[in-house]
Scaffold this motif. Sequence first.
Motif, PDB file in Angstrom:
ATOM      1  N   ILE A 106       0.853  -1.260   0.127  1.00 32.67           N
ATOM      2  CA  ILE A 106      -0.196  -0.060   0.155  1.00 32.67           C
ATOM      3  C   ILE A 106       0.999   1.218  -0.157  1.00 32.67           C
ATOM      4  O   ILE A 106       0.497   2.205  -0.820  1.00 32.67           O
ATOM      5  CB  ILE A 106      -0.944  -0.063   1.123  1.00 32.67           C
ATOM      6  CG1 ILE A 106      -2.110  -0.896   1.161  1.00 32.67           C
ATOM      7  CG2 ILE A 106      -1.503   1.416   1.519  1.00 32.67           C
ATOM      8  CD1 ILE A 106      -2.910  -1.288   2.183  1.00 32.67           C
ATOM      9  N   ASN A 110       0.977   4.071  -2.811  1.00 29.95           N
ATOM     10  CA  ASN A 110       0.831   5.190  -2.454  1.00 29.95           C
ATOM     11  C   ASN A 110       1.677   6.379  -2.915  1.00 29.95           C
ATOM     12  O   ASN A 110       1.294   7.142  -3.264  1.00 29.95           O
ATOM     13  CB  ASN A 110       0.893   5.768  -0.878  1.00 29.95           C
ATOM     14  CG  ASN A 110      -0.599   5.351  -0.205  1.00 29.95           C
ATOM     15  OD1 ASN A 110      -1.490   6.126  -0.807  1.00 29.95           O
ATOM     16  ND2 ASN A 110      -0.845   4.380   0.615  1.00 29.95           N
ATOM     17  N   VAL A 113       0.876   6.772  -6.563  1.00 24.30           N
ATOM     18  CA  VAL A 113      -0.222   7.943  -7.002  1.00 24.30           C
ATOM     19  C   VAL A 113       0.212   9.225  -6.485  1.00 24.30           C
ATOM     20  O   VAL A 113      -0.403  10.325  -7.383  1.00 24.30           O
ATOM     21  CB  VAL A 113      -1.550   7.408  -6.093  1.00 24.30           C
ATOM     22  CG1 VAL A 113      -2.747   8.237  -6.031  1.00 24.30           C
ATOM     23  CG2 VAL A 113      -1.991   5.955  -6.767  1.00 24.30           C
ATOM     24  N   LEU A 152      -7.693  -1.546  -1.438  1.00 23.66           N
ATOM     25  CA  LEU A 152      -6.859  -0.700  -0.199  1.00 23.66           C
ATOM     26  C   LEU A 152      -5.406  -0.163  -1.229  1.00 23.66           C
ATOM     27  O   LEU A 152      -4.864   0.775  -0.571  1.00 23.66           O
ATOM     28  CB  LEU A 152      -6.592  -1.390   0.699  1.00 23.66           C
ATOM     29  CG  LEU A 152      -7.244  -1.422   2.079  1.00 23.66           C
ATOM     30  CD1 LEU A 152      -6.923  -2.451   3.027  1.00 23.66           C
ATOM     31  CD2 LEU A 152      -7.408  -0.097   2.553  1.00 23.66           C
ATOM     32  N   THR A 153      -5.027  -0.845  -2.129  1.00 24.09           N
ATOM     33  CA  THR A 153      -3.840  -0.495  -2.909  1.00 24.09           C
ATOM     34  C   THR A 153      -4.357   0.649  -3.702  1.00 24.09           C
ATOM     35  O   THR A 153      -5.173   0.518  -4.768  1.00 24.09           O
ATOM     36  CB  THR A 153      -3.454  -1.787  -3.812  1.00 24.09           C
ATOM     37  OG1 THR A 153      -3.197  -2.854  -2.702  1.00 24.09           O
ATOM     38  CG2 THR A 153      -2.231  -1.486  -4.120  1.00 24.09           C
ATOM     39  N   PRO A 154      -3.534   1.468  -3.699  1.00 24.21           N
ATOM     40  CA  PRO A 154      -4.132   2.933  -4.766  1.00 24.21           C
ATOM     41  C   PRO A 154      -3.511   2.399  -6.041  1.00 24.21           C
ATOM     42  O   PRO A 154      -2.872   2.014  -6.531  1.00 24.21           O
ATOM     43  CB  PRO A 154      -3.308   4.097  -4.017  1.00 24.21           C
ATOM     44  CG  PRO A 154      -2.945   3.683  -2.798  1.00 24.21           C
ATOM     45  CD  PRO A 154      -2.640   2.006  -2.720  1.00 24.21           C
ATOM     46  N   GLY A 155      -4.658   3.050  -6.855  1.00 28.60           N
ATOM     47  CA  GLY A 155      -4.239   2.881  -8.163  1.00 28.60           C
ATOM     48  C   GLY A 155      -5.256   1.988  -8.823  1.00 28.60           C
ATOM     49  O   GLY A 155      -5.757   1.712 -10.024  1.00 28.60           O
ATOM     50  N   THR A 156      -5.918   0.875  -8.028  1.00 30.42           N
ATOM     51  CA  THR A 156      -6.854   0.087  -8.359  1.00 30.42           C
ATOM     52  C   THR A 156      -8.205  -0.075  -7.487  1.00 30.42           C
ATOM     53  O   THR A 156      -7.828   0.163  -6.328  1.00 30.42           O
ATOM     54  CB  THR A 156      -6.328  -1.414  -8.359  1.00 30.42           C
ATOM     55  OG1 THR A 156      -5.519  -1.584  -7.295  1.00 30.42           O
ATOM     56  CG2 THR A 156      -5.309  -1.362  -9.717  1.00 30.42           C
TER      57      THR A 156
END
Lengths: 194, 95, 113
Positions: A106, A110, A113, A152-156
């Motif tokens: 994550i 982050n 992003v 929770l993983t940014p971008g998806t």
Amino acid sequence: MSANTKPDNPNNPIDYQAYSPFKPFEPPTPPERSPLPYFFTFCVCMITWLVLSGKFDLFHISLGVVSSAIVTYTSGDMLLRARRLKGLPGNWLRFIAYVPWLLFEIFRANMHVMRLVFHPRMMDLIDPRMFRFQSRLEDETARFIFANSITLTPGTITVYVSIFGKYTVHAIDKASGQGLPGEMEDRVGAIFGE
Amino acid sequence: MQAIFLYASVFLACLMGLSLYRSVFGPTVLDRIIGVNAIGSKTTTLLILIGLIYERVDMFVDIALAYATLNFIAVLAASRYFQKKKGLFDEVEGR
Amino acid sequence: MSLLDIIATAMIALGLFFFLGGAIGILRFPDFYSRLHPAGKLDTMGQFTALSGIALYLLNDLSLGSVLTALKILLIVVFVFITSPTATHAIVDAGVRAGMTPWTKETREEGRR
């Protein structure tokens, strides 16, 4: 078509067997009656009570016992089913070992992003897209954890998970969506021994 | 440390103003929900910082917990309200 | 300032940095699907780092009350980590069901012509 794969309503237009790629549709089995989920729910309620109240005299603790007992009586089988507890404690230990890796992932995503957000030519860099993939995870909890990890993983973002395990994912650019389903699915599957 | 908490709170309040722009001028209803959700998650942190400034963290942390719960429920209810009905098996036809 | 204070300050500053990225991302991104990426996730990470920093600061004096307060803050962090994906999914689900089409590079170039 055997008896247990036929839906109850004969007018139901969906032939489950024709659409399911790997298994016939099973109607949900009634939950097994077991004292373990009730005991677990009582413990969770009691620990939450102790942390939130912060008073350890007899009066407050007995109040907590009564409240936890009422909650356990009314909704004790909602938090966990009996078959979820079969993998104890291996599943839970493996899940706790999975959390630090997820946190690191994550954090890395982050940073990606954040770079996109502060980039002056952001509109040229981002390339939002929706794509689908079929996951091999069978267990409901594994699918739930996998979907939440993707979100929770940014971008998806997980848009939709069908009952057959087909994921619809929205990705912010090409690089974010490339890794799916990759190492994360393997690690979630390893928690549940798949 | 008190000065650090004070400046952090002021900074957070300014960021809430930035998010307020999206929730006031957002083109769609869902953009406004996103703005309100962002403001709520900043408020949770801001409440605990205020508790540290007034040296009553034990009281403000409960308020922050209740606020986080309320924020979650509000976003859930609003986004459930602004959607059309769709059956569970609609996707099956598209496979 | 003790070592714990310095670590706590650094974590709070990192959390505020994430919050700043989230707020600017909400303003800059083109459509609501892509706005969810900074809104839902950068804010979660900011809350995680800032609240962990505050919990570390509270552990300066090891009394029962401060430890309980730190535990409550950890409870908020765990709660946020469970509810944030759910809220994000609820919003994106509402958008999909309402039939909003996602912004892509193709639609942008069509708009230019």
